[in-house]
Design an enzyme around this catalytic site. Sequence first.
Site, PDB file in Angstrom:
ATOM      1  N   ASN A  69       0.899  -1.189   0.005  1.00 32.77           N
ATOM      2  CA  ASN A  69       0.080   0.089   0.037  1.00 32.77           C
ATOM      3  C   ASN A  69       0.851   1.373   0.010  1.00 32.77           C
ATOM      4  O   ASN A  69       2.217   1.103   0.288  1.00 32.77           O
ATOM      5  CB  ASN A  69      -0.851   0.087   1.397  1.00 32.77           C
ATOM      6  CG  ASN A  69      -1.842  -1.030   0.979  1.00 32.77           C
ATOM      7  OD1 ASN A  69      -2.568  -1.407   0.060  1.00 32.77           O
ATOM      8  ND2 ASN A  69      -2.098  -1.891   2.208  1.00 32.77           N
ATOM      9  N   CYS A  70       0.239   2.390  -0.313  1.00 35.59           N
ATOM     10  CA  CYS A  70       0.822   3.546  -0.540  1.00 35.59           C
ATOM     11  C   CYS A  70       1.586   4.061   1.059  1.00 35.59           C
ATOM     12  O   CYS A  70       0.835   3.676   1.909  1.00 35.59           O
ATOM     13  CB  CYS A  70      -0.218   4.782  -0.810  1.00 35.59           C
ATOM     14  SG  CYS A  70       0.433   6.211  -1.006  1.00 35.59           S
ATOM     15  N   PRO A  71       2.691   4.473   0.908  1.00 36.37           N
ATOM     16  CA  PRO A  71       3.626   4.879  -0.235  1.00 36.37           C
ATOM     17  C   PRO A  71       4.564   4.013  -0.762  1.00 36.37           C
ATOM     18  O   PRO A  71       5.344   4.410  -1.457  1.00 36.37           O
ATOM     19  CB  PRO A  71       4.258   6.006   0.489  1.00 36.37           C
ATOM     20  CG  PRO A  71       4.644   5.584   1.997  1.00 36.37           C
ATOM     21  CD  PRO A  71       3.441   4.809   2.271  1.00 36.37           C
TER      22      PRO A  71
END
Length: 74
Positions: A11-13
């Site tokens: 998942n981000c980042p």
Amino acid sequence: MSDILDLKGLNCPLPVLRTKKAMKAVPAGQTLTVEATDPAAMRDITALCETAGFTLLSAEERSGVFVFEIRQVA
């Protein structure tokens, strides 16, 4: 020849950070294929290419996986 960077499940980042790091090892003129499942990757990796000067050859979704083909310029 293109190497594949599998970032599915991250998942981000993390997808954009790992893409940036991996691109440092890609010789000029060569490409890296990035596969990610995080929807934010479409926006983030596109923005990375614009700001870092990489050439984004393609960006598409294939059955829930975002696939990017990125060429190293310098």
